[in-house]
Scaffold this motif. Structure first.
Motif, short mmCIF file in Angstrom:
data_model
loop_
_atom_site.label_atom_id
_atom_site.label_comp_id
_atom_site.label_asym_id
_atom_site.label_seq_id
_atom_site.Cartn_x
_atom_site.Cartn_y
_atom_site.Cartn_z
N ILE A 110 -2.53 3.43 3.55
CA ILE A 110 -2.35 2.92 4.92
C ILE A 110 -3.15 3.77 5.91
O ILE A 110 -3.82 3.25 6.80
CB ILE A 110 -0.86 2.88 5.28
CG1 ILE A 110 -0.15 1.76 4.49
CG2 ILE A 110 -0.66 2.68 6.78
CD1 ILE A 110 1.35 1.88 4.45
N LEU A 111 -3.09 5.10 5.73
CA LEU A 111 -3.83 5.99 6.62
C LEU A 111 -5.34 5.77 6.50
O LEU A 111 -6.08 5.91 7.47
CB LEU A 111 -3.49 7.45 6.30
CG LEU A 111 -2.08 7.91 6.67
CD1 LEU A 111 -1.82 9.31 6.18
CD2 LEU A 111 -1.87 7.82 8.17
N SER A 112 -5.78 5.40 5.30
CA SER A 112 -7.20 5.15 5.07
C SER A 112 -7.64 3.79 5.61
O SER A 112 -8.69 3.66 6.25
CB SER A 112 -7.50 5.23 3.57
OG SER A 112 -8.82 4.85 3.30
N LEU A 113 -6.80 2.76 5.39
CA LEU A 113 -7.18 1.39 5.73
C LEU A 113 -6.85 1.02 7.18
O LEU A 113 -7.57 0.23 7.80
CB LEU A 113 -6.45 0.41 4.80
CG LEU A 113 -6.85 0.43 3.32
CD1 LEU A 113 -5.85 -0.37 2.49
CD2 LEU A 113 -8.26 -0.14 3.16
N TYR A 114 -5.74 1.58 7.69
CA TYR A 114 -5.22 1.14 8.99
C TYR A 114 -4.88 2.33 9.88
O TYR A 114 -3.82 2.39 10.49
CB TYR A 114 -3.96 0.27 8.79
CG TYR A 114 -4.16 -0.92 7.89
CD1 TYR A 114 -4.93 -2.00 8.29
CD2 TYR A 114 -3.57 -0.96 6.63
CE1 TYR A 114 -5.12 -3.10 7.46
CE2 TYR A 114 -3.76 -2.05 5.78
CZ TYR A 114 -4.53 -3.12 6.21
OH TYR A 114 -4.72 -4.19 5.39
N ASP A 115 -5.81 3.26 9.96
CA ASP A 115 -5.53 4.51 10.67
C ASP A 115 -5.18 4.26 12.14
O ASP A 115 -4.20 4.80 12.66
CB ASP A 115 -6.73 5.45 10.57
CG ASP A 115 -6.42 6.80 11.20
OD1 ASP A 115 -5.37 7.39 10.87
OD2 ASP A 115 -7.21 7.26 12.04
N GLU A 116 -5.96 3.45 12.84
CA GLU A 116 -5.70 3.21 14.27
C GLU A 116 -4.38 2.46 14.47
O GLU A 116 -3.61 2.78 15.38
CB GLU A 116 -6.86 2.42 14.89
CG GLU A 116 -8.13 3.23 15.04
CD GLU A 116 -7.93 4.53 15.82
OE1 GLU A 116 -7.30 4.47 16.90
OE2 GLU A 116 -8.38 5.59 15.36
N GLU A 117 -4.15 1.44 13.63
CA GLU A 117 -2.90 0.67 13.73
C GLU A 117 -1.69 1.57 13.45
O GLU A 117 -0.65 1.46 14.11
CB GLU A 117 -2.91 -0.49 12.74
CG GLU A 117 -3.94 -1.56 13.05
CD GLU A 117 -5.28 -1.31 12.38
OE1 GLU A 117 -6.06 -2.27 12.26
OE2 GLU A 117 -5.57 -0.15 11.98
N HIS A 118 -1.86 2.47 12.49
CA HIS A 118 -0.78 3.40 12.14
C HIS A 118 -0.50 4.36 13.29
O HIS A 118 0.66 4.62 13.63
CB HIS A 118 -1.15 4.17 10.87
CG HIS A 118 -0.07 5.05 10.35
ND1 HIS A 118 -0.09 6.42 10.53
CD2 HIS A 118 1.08 4.77 9.70
CE1 HIS A 118 1.00 6.95 9.99
NE2 HIS A 118 1.72 5.98 9.48
N LYS A 119 -1.57 4.87 13.91
CA LYS A 119 -1.39 5.77 15.06
C LYS A 119 -0.68 5.07 16.21
O LYS A 119 0.18 5.66 16.86
CB LYS A 119 -2.75 6.31 15.52
CG LYS A 119 -3.32 7.40 14.64
CD LYS A 119 -4.68 7.83 15.15
CE LYS A 119 -5.28 8.89 14.24
NZ LYS A 119 -6.68 9.19 14.61
N LEU A 120 -1.07 3.82 16.47
CA LEU A 120 -0.42 3.06 17.55
C LEU A 120 1.06 2.88 17.26
O LEU A 120 1.91 3.06 18.14
CB LEU A 120 -1.10 1.70 17.70
CG LEU A 120 -0.50 0.77 18.77
CD1 LEU A 120 -0.60 1.41 20.16
CD2 LEU A 120 -1.19 -0.58 18.75
N HIS B 59 0.84 -1.20 0.00
CA HIS B 59 0.00 0.00 0.00
C HIS B 59 0.87 1.25 0.00
O HIS B 59 2.00 1.24 0.50
CB HIS B 59 -0.89 0.03 1.26
CG HIS B 59 -1.82 -1.12 1.36
ND1 HIS B 59 -2.92 -1.29 0.55
CD2 HIS B 59 -1.83 -2.20 2.20
CE1 HIS B 59 -3.56 -2.40 0.87
NE2 HIS B 59 -2.91 -2.97 1.87
N THR B 60 0.33 2.34 -0.51
CA THR B 60 0.97 3.64 -0.33
C THR B 60 0.65 4.12 1.09
O THR B 60 -0.26 3.60 1.75
CB THR B 60 0.44 4.67 -1.34
OG1 THR B 60 -0.96 4.90 -1.07
CG2 THR B 60 0.60 4.19 -2.78
N TRP B 61 1.39 5.13 1.55
CA TRP B 61 1.13 5.63 2.90
C TRP B 61 -0.25 6.26 3.00
O TRP B 61 -0.91 6.18 4.04
CB TRP B 61 2.23 6.61 3.34
CG TRP B 61 3.50 5.88 3.64
CD1 TRP B 61 4.63 5.85 2.88
CD2 TRP B 61 3.75 5.02 4.76
NE1 TRP B 61 5.57 5.03 3.46
CE2 TRP B 61 5.06 4.51 4.62
CE3 TRP B 61 2.99 4.63 5.87
CZ2 TRP B 61 5.63 3.64 5.54
CZ3 TRP B 61 3.55 3.76 6.79
CH2 TRP B 61 4.86 3.27 6.63
#
Length: 198
Positions: A97-107, A92-94
């Motif tokens: 990633i922000l769209s699909l896995y926002d919570e995981e990315h924030k963690l 994925h592009t970043w």
């Protein structure tokens, strides 16, 4: 002895900004040209080396093969030099990633050194396996020699070393640029200093 790290040449996923990680994407034509330019860069800077070590991933192995064809030093594939496992982020592009896995990315961003990407590694894990690989590599050579070594690896792996060397928090690691196929020098003493802080 100095250790020169170089990131592999460019891939198509580099161009479109897709996260590669463990996904085995080959060099593109420009990546092959960059690997050839790496040879010229090493020559122009009068950098000689005893041997090449490389990650097992295709983009790194091809880069090592091109350099070896020029210098005839031989190369060896070593586990531990491979790119960071970025788990579900890969492919994925970043922005995706922000769209699909926002919570995981924030963690992950909340403690990038120790938090794993979903299904992947932390930067701490990358550093620990990298230094195991370096132990093996340095064990094959006399570190007091004036001969150098070239290690072909990946952006996130080299970034961890630069972040530690420059005392940059991993939360700010996106500010560190690791260009394709460009040698970055580390002394044995610098690597030992980084190791002590793992």
């Amino acid at each position: 002895m100095k250790i020169y790290f170089a990131r592999h040449g460019q891939t198509d996923w580099n161009i479109i900004g897709k996260v590669q990680g463990t996904t085995d994407i080959p060099l593109n034509e420009n990546g092959i040209a960059q690997a050839q330019l790496l040879c010229k860069n090493l020559e122009d800077r009068d950098i000689s080396f005893e041997k090449i070590y490389t990650s097992y991933q295709a983009r790194a192995v091809k880069t090592a093969q091109i350099v070896d064809e020029h210098f005839h030093t031989g190369y060896e594939i070593v586990r531990g030099l491979e790119e960071m496992n970025l788990g579900l982020f890969e492919g994925h592009t970043w922005d995706e990633i922000l769209s699909l896995y926002d919570e995981e990315h924030k963690l992950w961003l909340s403690n990038k050194r120790y938090n794993c990407t979903p299904g992947g590694e932390s930067y701490q894990m990358v550093m620990e396996r990298l230094f195991k690989a370096l132990d093996y590599i340095l064990g094959q050579h006399d570190s007091s020699s004036d001969k150098n070594l070239l290690i072909i690896s990946h952006g996130a792996v080299i970034m961890t070393l630069l972040a530690m060397k420059r005392n940059i928090p991993f939360e700010q690691s996106h500010t560190i640029e690791v260009d394709n196929a460009s040698p970055i020098e580390f002394s044995i003493e610098e690597l030992e200093w980084i190791r002590e802080r793992l």
